[in-house]
Scaffold this motif. Structure first.
Motif, PDB file in Angstrom:
ATOM      1  N   PHE A  95     -39.773  27.274 -13.886  1.00  0.00           N
ATOM      2  CA  PHE A  95     -40.189  25.866 -13.815  1.00  0.00           C
ATOM      3  C   PHE A  95     -38.902  25.042 -13.844  1.00  0.00           C
ATOM      4  O   PHE A  95     -38.401  24.657 -14.896  1.00  0.00           O
ATOM      5  N   CYS A 117     -50.570  28.183 -13.422  1.00  0.00           N
ATOM      6  CA  CYS A 117     -50.921  26.863 -12.890  1.00  0.00           C
ATOM      7  C   CYS A 117     -51.183  25.866 -14.017  1.00  0.00           C
ATOM      8  O   CYS A 117     -50.594  24.781 -14.052  1.00  0.00           O
ATOM      9  N   THR A 120     -48.077  24.841 -15.975  1.00  0.00           N
ATOM     10  CA  THR A 120     -47.176  23.929 -15.255  1.00  0.00           C
ATOM     11  C   THR A 120     -47.529  22.486 -15.609  1.00  0.00           C
ATOM     12  O   THR A 120     -46.648  21.664 -15.904  1.00  0.00           O
ATOM     13  N   ILE A 244     -39.821  16.529  -7.158  1.00  0.00           N
ATOM     14  CA  ILE A 244     -41.006  17.403  -7.159  1.00  0.00           C
ATOM     15  C   ILE A 244     -42.026  16.918  -8.186  1.00  0.00           C
ATOM     16  O   ILE A 244     -43.225  16.868  -7.910  1.00  0.00           O
ATOM     17  N   VAL A 245     -41.550  16.565  -9.369  1.00  0.00           N
ATOM     18  CA  VAL A 245     -42.442  16.021 -10.409  1.00  0.00           C
ATOM     19  C   VAL A 245     -42.220  14.513 -10.469  1.00  0.00           C
ATOM     20  O   VAL A 245     -41.099  14.063 -10.716  1.00  0.00           O
ATOM     21  N   ASP A 268     -46.737  20.721  -2.763  1.00  0.00           N
ATOM     22  CA  ASP A 268     -46.027  21.506  -3.779  1.00  0.00           C
ATOM     23  C   ASP A 268     -45.417  20.617  -4.851  1.00  0.00           C
ATOM     24  O   ASP A 268     -44.487  21.016  -5.548  1.00  0.00           O
ATOM     25  N   THR A 269     -45.953  19.409  -4.974  1.00  0.00           N
ATOM     26  CA  THR A 269     -45.449  18.451  -5.952  1.00  0.00           C
ATOM     27  C   THR A 269     -46.440  18.327  -7.115  1.00  0.00           C
ATOM     28  O   THR A 269     -47.547  18.854  -7.061  1.00  0.00           O
ATOM     29  N   MET A 270     -46.030  17.603  -8.153  1.00  0.00           N
ATOM     30  CA  MET A 270     -46.932  17.340  -9.292  1.00  0.00           C
ATOM     31  C   MET A 270     -46.753  15.880  -9.693  1.00  0.00           C
ATOM     32  O   MET A 270     -45.634  15.357  -9.694  1.00  0.00           O
ATOM     33  N   LEU A 289     -51.975  18.459  -9.811  1.00  0.00           N
ATOM     34  CA  LEU A 289     -51.239  19.391  -8.956  1.00  0.00           C
ATOM     35  C   LEU A 289     -52.218  20.226  -8.139  1.00  0.00           C
ATOM     36  O   LEU A 289     -53.435  20.146  -8.360  1.00  0.00           O
ATOM     37  N   LYS A 294     -47.623  23.661  -6.539  1.00  0.00           N
ATOM     38  CA  LYS A 294     -46.675  23.733  -7.662  1.00  0.00           C
ATOM     39  C   LYS A 294     -47.202  24.698  -8.726  1.00  0.00           C
ATOM     40  O   LYS A 294     -46.435  25.236  -9.518  1.00  0.00           O
ATOM     41  N   ALA A 299     -44.347  26.890  -6.061  1.00  0.00           N
ATOM     42  CA  ALA A 299     -43.294  27.121  -7.065  1.00  0.00           C
ATOM     43  C   ALA A 299     -42.531  28.406  -6.758  1.00  0.00           C
ATOM     44  O   ALA A 299     -41.308  28.472  -6.943  1.00  0.00           O
ATOM     45  N   GLN A 302     -40.092  27.664  -4.054  1.00  0.00           N
ATOM     46  CA  GLN A 302     -39.023  26.838  -4.647  1.00  0.00           C
ATOM     47  C   GLN A 302     -38.050  27.727  -5.438  1.00  0.00           C
ATOM     48  O   GLN A 302     -36.825  27.601  -5.311  1.00  0.00           O
TER      49      GLN A 302
END
Ligand SMILES: NC(=O)C1=CN([C@@H]2O[C@H](COP(=O)(O)OP(=O)(O)OC[C@H]3O[C@@H](n4cnc5c(N)ncnc54)[C@H](OP(=O)(O)O)[C@@H]3O)[C@@H](O)[C@H]2O)C=CC1
Ligand SMILES: CC(=O)N[C@@H](CCC(=O)OP(=O)(O)O)C(=O)O
Length: 310
Positions: A95, A117, A120, A244-245, A268-270, A289, A294, A299, A302
């Motif tokens: 992460f 999941c 995260t 991303i976040v 793929d973002t949060m 998410l 993500k 993830a 990434q």
């Protein structure tokens, strides 16, 4: 020569989504085995040992066996998407945004455990508050969540999509994990920097991909002077400098009538939100998410990219 990537479990839910994300990439070479051979241990061992990075998309026990197959071969680096190694100190937790040093740890690691999941979302909300000293020792954290049904893999997908399945699920939304011993609790505790395990209540909705994770908090029981605004500011400071976040501005979340669980499907973002009333005594922290973005496959890609950049 392009680095070789082998996705063990490439025909399952998480594996397929990783493959989709890698389609068209010229900077990596994908090793693959035919679907009919997916459980051929000798062939898998061969592929695993030919890879620069092996991405394991298998149940826990099969993941442990796959790691055994490459343990003597230092040329192979591993990303495991199962629960098997997420609190193992010999593995980097995948992460990257969870603190300032994590991306470099992932870059340098031979073994990377891809987060679950739900964790995260939960860790994404909790860890910055623990690190900033806003969430005190002993606070009784609760985590309530809803996931898209793809979170349950091929088996749950069949139960939700096929009415003739012998174990078909017809409920549009159901609670599970009722004994409160879900396999994600240790991971939330360790990487959320909690001294007390949270109460975690997961659920599944009749939608394929998406997830809402909620952590409601009593402001009176947090560090003295903590407000909705100071919690929001701590999250904004924590996630500065990456894309991303994202932390939704308070004015924007205040205007929202509802949060849609599938808003980030395919992404793929949060997104993190802080809900409540200014001057009030409660806040609800919310992470949004895609359980397969993500929360899993996004993830994993990434993390692969970070490892390739080392
Ligand atoms: N779905 C999600 O949202 C998330 C999943 N994960 C984790 O990712 C991993 C994979 O899950 P998911 O993709 O959902 O599961 P699926 O059941 O959809 O896929 C698993 C794949 O692994 C194969 N497999 C199972 N056992 C073996 C074995 N012994 N040897 C070789 N292949 C095997 C399966 O084959 P077969 O079809 O024959 O069973 C299947 O192709 C799990 O550890 C899961 O916990 C993590 C985060 C989120
Ligand atoms: C809806 C559903 O069943 N979700 C899965 C978690 C999915 C996930 O994060 O995967 P890991 O198993 O790799 O942790 C569950 O609760 O077991």
């Amino acid at each position: 020569m392009a680095p070789k990537i082998f996705i063990d479990g490439e025909h399952g839910t998480t594996g397929l989504q990783i493959r989709t994300r890698m389609a068209g990439r010229r900077d990596v070479e994908l090793l693959s085995i035919p679907e009919a051979e997916r459980r051929n241990a000798a062939l898998r061992e061969d592929m695993l040992n030919s890879a620069d990075i092996a991405i394991l998309c298998l149940p826990d026990e099969a993941s442990k066996e796959a790691v055994q197959m490459v343990s003597a071969n230092n040329n192979v680096r591993v990303i495991d998407t199962s629960t098997a190694f997420r609190v193992n100190p010999g593995w980097a937790y995948g992460f990257a945004e969870m603190d300032g040093a994590q991306a470099d740890k992932i870059k340098a690691a031979r073994f990377v455990a891809n987060p679950g999941c739900y964790p995260t979302g939960a860790i994404g909300l909790i860890r910055p508050l623990r690190a900033a000293g806003l969430l005190p020792d002993g606070y009784p954290v609760t985590v309530n969540a809803v996931s898209g049904y793809t979170g349950g893999g091929k088996q749950m997908i069949a139960q939700m999509e096929n009415p003739d399945h012998p174990d078909a699920i017809t409920a549009p939304h159901f609670l599970y994990g009722l004994p409160l011993t879900h396999k994600h609790v240790p991971e939330m505790t360790v990487h959320g920097l909690l001294d007390r395990a949270p109460i975690f209540s997961p659920s599944v909705g009749k939608f394929a991909q998406g997830m809402i994770v909620q952590v409601p908090l009593h402001l009176d029981d947090l560090a003295e002077g903590t407000t909705m605004e100071s919690i929001h500011a701590a999250l904004v400071a924590h996630y500065a400098g990456q894309n991303i976040v994202t932390v939704v501005p308070l004015a924007e979340s205040k205007a929202l009538p509802r949060v849609n669980a599938v808003e980030l499907e395919g992404k793929d973002t949060m997104k993190l939100f802080v809900f409540g009333t200014p001057g009030g005594s409660h806040v609800n922290l919310v992470a949004l998410l895609d359980n397969l973005g993500k929360g899993a496959s996004g993830a994993a890609v990434q993390n692969m990219d970070l490892m390739l950049a080392s």
